[in-house]
Every structure is written in C-alpha cells, then in structure tokens.
Write a protein that holds these residues in place. Sequence first.
Motif, mmCIF file in Angstrom:
data_model
loop_
_atom_site.group_PDB
_atom_site.id
_atom_site.type_symbol
_atom_site.label_atom_id
_atom_site.label_comp_id
_atom_site.label_asym_id
_atom_site.label_seq_id
_atom_site.Cartn_x
_atom_site.Cartn_y
_atom_site.Cartn_z
ATOM 1 N N GLY A 199 64.721 29.544 64.075
ATOM 2 C CA GLY A 199 64.554 28.201 64.622
ATOM 3 C C GLY A 199 63.176 27.970 65.175
ATOM 4 O O GLY A 199 62.539 26.943 64.893
ATOM 5 N N LEU A 200 62.676 28.912 65.960
ATOM 6 C CA LEU A 200 61.337 28.780 66.527
ATOM 7 C C LEU A 200 60.283 28.810 65.433
ATOM 8 O O LEU A 200 59.308 28.042 65.469
ATOM 9 N N GLU A 201 60.464 29.694 64.450
ATOM 10 C CA GLU A 201 59.532 29.727 63.308
ATOM 11 C C GLU A 201 59.549 28.392 62.568
ATOM 12 O O GLU A 201 58.502 27.876 62.154
ATOM 13 N N ASP A 239 59.343 33.714 56.141
ATOM 14 C CA ASP A 239 59.674 33.253 54.787
ATOM 15 C C ASP A 239 60.864 32.306 54.813
ATOM 16 O O ASP A 239 60.876 31.282 54.120
ATOM 17 N N VAL A 240 61.879 32.647 55.593
ATOM 18 C CA VAL A 240 63.064 31.787 55.684
ATOM 19 C C VAL A 240 62.686 30.429 56.271
ATOM 20 O O VAL A 240 63.086 29.381 55.762
ATOM 21 N N ALA A 241 61.898 30.441 57.340
ATOM 22 C CA ALA A 241 61.481 29.190 57.973
ATOM 23 C C ALA A 241 60.690 28.320 57.009
ATOM 24 O O ALA A 241 60.880 27.102 56.939
ATOM 25 N N VAL A 272 56.465 25.817 61.557
ATOM 26 C CA VAL A 272 56.184 25.455 60.168
ATOM 27 C C VAL A 272 56.280 23.943 59.980
ATOM 28 O O VAL A 272 55.434 23.331 59.303
ATOM 29 N N ALA A 273 57.289 23.319 60.568
ATOM 30 C CA ALA A 273 57.462 21.875 60.421
ATOM 31 C C ALA A 273 56.306 21.103 61.037
ATOM 32 O O ALA A 273 55.842 20.097 60.478
ATOM 33 N N VAL A 282 62.065 24.575 55.856
ATOM 34 C CA VAL A 282 61.306 23.352 56.128
ATOM 35 C C VAL A 282 60.990 22.617 54.828
ATOM 36 O O VAL A 282 61.008 21.377 54.781
ATOM 37 N N LYS A 283 60.720 23.342 53.760
ATOM 38 C CA LYS A 283 60.456 22.683 52.480
ATOM 39 C C LYS A 283 61.653 21.873 52.003
ATOM 40 O O LYS A 283 61.495 20.865 51.303
#
Length: 211
Positions: free
Chosen positions: A13-15, A187-189, A19-20, A193-194
């Motif tokens: 979530g923080l990542e 990588d997951v974040a 990223v967003a 976001v994409k």
Amino acid sequence: MHVLVVGASKGIGLEAVSVALRAGHRVRAFARSADAIALTHANLEKRRGNALDPADVEGALDGIDAVIETLGVPVRDLMAPVTLFSEATRVLVPAMERQGVKRLIAVTGFGAGDSRVAINWLQMAPFRLFLGRAYDDKGVQERIIKESGLDWTIVRPGVLVPGPPSGRCKALTEPSQWRNGLVSRADVADFVVKQVTSTQYLRKAPVLVSR
C-alpha cells in the motif's frame, strides 16, 4: 485520476502511494495510522480511518475514481481466525457501488481463491499451517469482489521480498501458468498502479512473479 489506497501505511500500500504520485495521480492514503506516513506531496491526502467502519469508508470514497485495496494482518495474528479481508471488502464493495466508483484493484496473494490448486504438494503443508486462515479469508474476499458489479482486477503476488522494481514482473493469467515465485513489493505496486488506467486485466486475477 483520484485514487484511494486502502491499507496505505505500509507494505504494498505504501509503495503504491509513492508509485501513484510519481505517475501523476492524486492519492488519498487511507489507514488507521495514516498520520504516520512519512511521505509528503502536493497531491497526497492522508486520511485516518478504519476499513471496517462504513462511515469512514464512505467518506474516503468521496470524489474517488479508482480504489486500490492492499490489506494485511500482523504475523502474530496468522494463527488465529482471520476475517479482516472479507469483512473490509464487504464494507468497501457496496460503498463503491452506492457511490458509483467502478474501478477496484485488490491485492490478495498466490494461493487465494482458485489459485490454490497450483500450490505443489511440498508447499501445501507449510502454507496451510502458517497462512491457511488468512488465505481462506482472502478466498472469501475474492468471491465478494467477483460477484460484484465493479470493474475489478485481483492481483495475486507470490512470495513478497524487499528491493527495487526488477522490470521482470510477469502476470500469469492462465491456470496452466500459475506458479509460486518471488516478487518485490515495488514490482507489485508498479503493476497495481498501472491497472488504474488499464483494462488489460479487467475481471482477471493474475498471479505475479518475477523469478
């Protein structure tokens, strides 16, 4: 886009918040400990609240275009019955439907829902012992999402590890491809976001691994 991140104070979530923001989105970071988030940005709003409280969730959804749900439970709670994932999703999904917020990206994990069939027999015993209660509840969470009228994507990462984005993240969409593997939270974040502005994995539940 105006993005709500549920479970924004740590982990994926923080990542995802970081990223967003880098992607140019406005972000509302929602967590009980949102005030402790160290990030500062003109497009970041920190919103304290409880994901199990309907009033908090309704308020957090005001003006939102897409939701990223990244809930977690402390390791110490894994040996007790786990209901957070399903209970929070039972609050979130109808609130989104009432407010007309259609896009939901939810992070569960490899072994949740129908991906459990891809766990090999060597991994199954320790998986059930240490993660079984949490992943049973994540399976319920996935069912709630899939039965909704939302534009959902469920993201199932493998074993989470620290580190920067690898650029090698693979989204395995077919049951015949599903396997466990390592993947960084970064990588997951990045993948999650994409999906805010992509329909490539609409109403799909890919397993994410990088190696």
